[in-house]
Design an enzyme around this catalytic site. Sequence first.
Site, PDB file in Angstrom:
ATOM      1  N   GLU A  14      26.229 -26.225 172.042  1.00 26.27           N
ATOM      2  CA  GLU A  14      27.125 -25.746 172.883  1.00 26.27           C
ATOM      3  C   GLU A  14      28.211 -24.615 172.209  1.00 26.27           C
ATOM      4  OE1 GLU A  14      29.291 -29.474 173.351  1.00 26.27           O
ATOM      5  OE2 GLU A  14      30.645 -29.320 171.631  1.00 26.27           O
TER       6      GLU A  14
ATOM      7  N   GLY B   6      21.290 -31.464 169.226  1.00 16.60           N
ATOM      8  CA  GLY B   6      22.620 -31.841 168.994  1.00 16.60           C
ATOM      9  C   GLY B   6      23.783 -31.313 169.545  1.00 16.60           C
ATOM     10  N   ARG B   7      24.851 -31.238 168.839  1.00 16.02           N
ATOM     11  CA  ARG B   7      26.094 -30.770 169.460  1.00 16.02           C
ATOM     12  C   ARG B   7      26.283 -29.148 168.953  1.00 16.02           C
ATOM     13  NH1 ARG B   7      30.965 -31.994 167.727  1.00 16.02           N
ATOM     14  NH2 ARG B   7      30.555 -33.604 166.315  1.00 16.02           N
TER      15      ARG B   7
ATOM     16  N   TYR C  29      17.509 -32.995 177.278  1.00 18.25           N
ATOM     17  CA  TYR C  29      17.935 -34.177 177.239  1.00 18.25           C
ATOM     18  C   TYR C  29      18.557 -34.541 178.644  1.00 18.25           C
ATOM     19  CZ  TYR C  29      21.075 -38.227 176.136  1.00 18.25           C
ATOM     20  OH  TYR C  29      21.923 -39.457 175.959  1.00 18.25           O
TER      21      TYR C  29
ATOM     22  N   CYS D  83      16.083 -31.215 173.212  1.00 16.66           N
ATOM     23  CA  CYS D  83      17.200 -31.882 173.487  1.00 16.66           C
ATOM     24  C   CYS D  83      18.348 -31.096 174.175  1.00 16.66           C
ATOM     25  CB  CYS D  83      17.702 -32.509 172.412  1.00 16.66           C
ATOM     26  SG  CYS D  83      18.851 -33.949 172.611  1.00 16.66           S
ATOM     27  N   HIS D  84      19.531 -30.860 173.251  1.00 22.00           N
ATOM     28  CA  HIS D  84      20.677 -29.878 173.918  1.00 22.00           C
ATOM     29  C   HIS D  84      20.225 -28.468 173.652  1.00 22.00           C
ATOM     30  CE1 HIS D  84      22.659 -33.766 174.290  1.00 22.00           C
ATOM     31  NE2 HIS D  84      23.354 -33.178 174.944  1.00 22.00           N
TER      32      HIS D  84
END
Length: 204
Positions: free
Chosen positions: A94, A90-91, A140, A120-121
Site C-alpha cells: 500500500e 502484506g501491508r 487477496y 495477496c496484496h
Amino acid sequence: MENTRKILFLTGDFTEDYETMVPFQMLEMVGYEVHTVCPDKKKGDTVKTAIHDFEGDQTYTEKPGHNFQLNYTFSDVNVSDYDGLVIAGGRAPEYLRLNQKVLEITRYFMEHNKPVAAICHGIQILTAARVVTGRKLTAYPAVGPEVELAGGTYMDVPATDAVVDGNLVTSPAWPGHAKFIREFLQVLGAKIEIGQNATAEATV
C-alpha cells in the site's frame, strides 16, 4: 555457479512474513540468485514483517513477525539484469505503490513479458502500475475490486491456488505458496526433476 539467473524481489516494512521469507528461500533453494530490495533501503538493512493469519474473524489478524534482512540495495537495481520479478504481499504494497521507481520497475517486467509473480496484496502494485488491463489474475479478496477497477479480470480462487496468465502468476495468499512458486518456476522455464532416490535436481 556461473551465469546464475537472477530474480528481483520487492518487499517492504510490514510485508507479510511468509510471503517474503518462503518464496525467497524456495527460489534460492532451486538455484536462483534472489535480490531482495526495498525503496530507500540498502543491502544489510532490515524490513519488519507481519504475520497475517485466518482465525475465524471477518478479516485476517496481524501479529509481529521477523526482521528480514535485505541483500541488495534498491538504488543499485538494473532491471535488465533480472529474469523475473516477485512482489510480496502484506501491508507493504500500500505504500510501495506510491514510489514511482517501483511502478517503473513493475512496468518494465510486464512490458517486456518477463515472468512476474505477485501474491495477496502485492497485486496492489500491479494495479497502481496500470499493467493488469485485459489480464486474468487473483489477489487477496479485498483487493479484487481494485483489479476490476484497473481493467483486469479478478479470479476468485481458493487461497491454496494460483492463476497464470502468460508471464503473470498470482495467488490469493500464503497458503498457495506451493502452487504459486511451482507455476512461477514453469513460467521462468526452470525444470525440477525428482530422481528415483528422491533427490531433486534443478535446472535454472
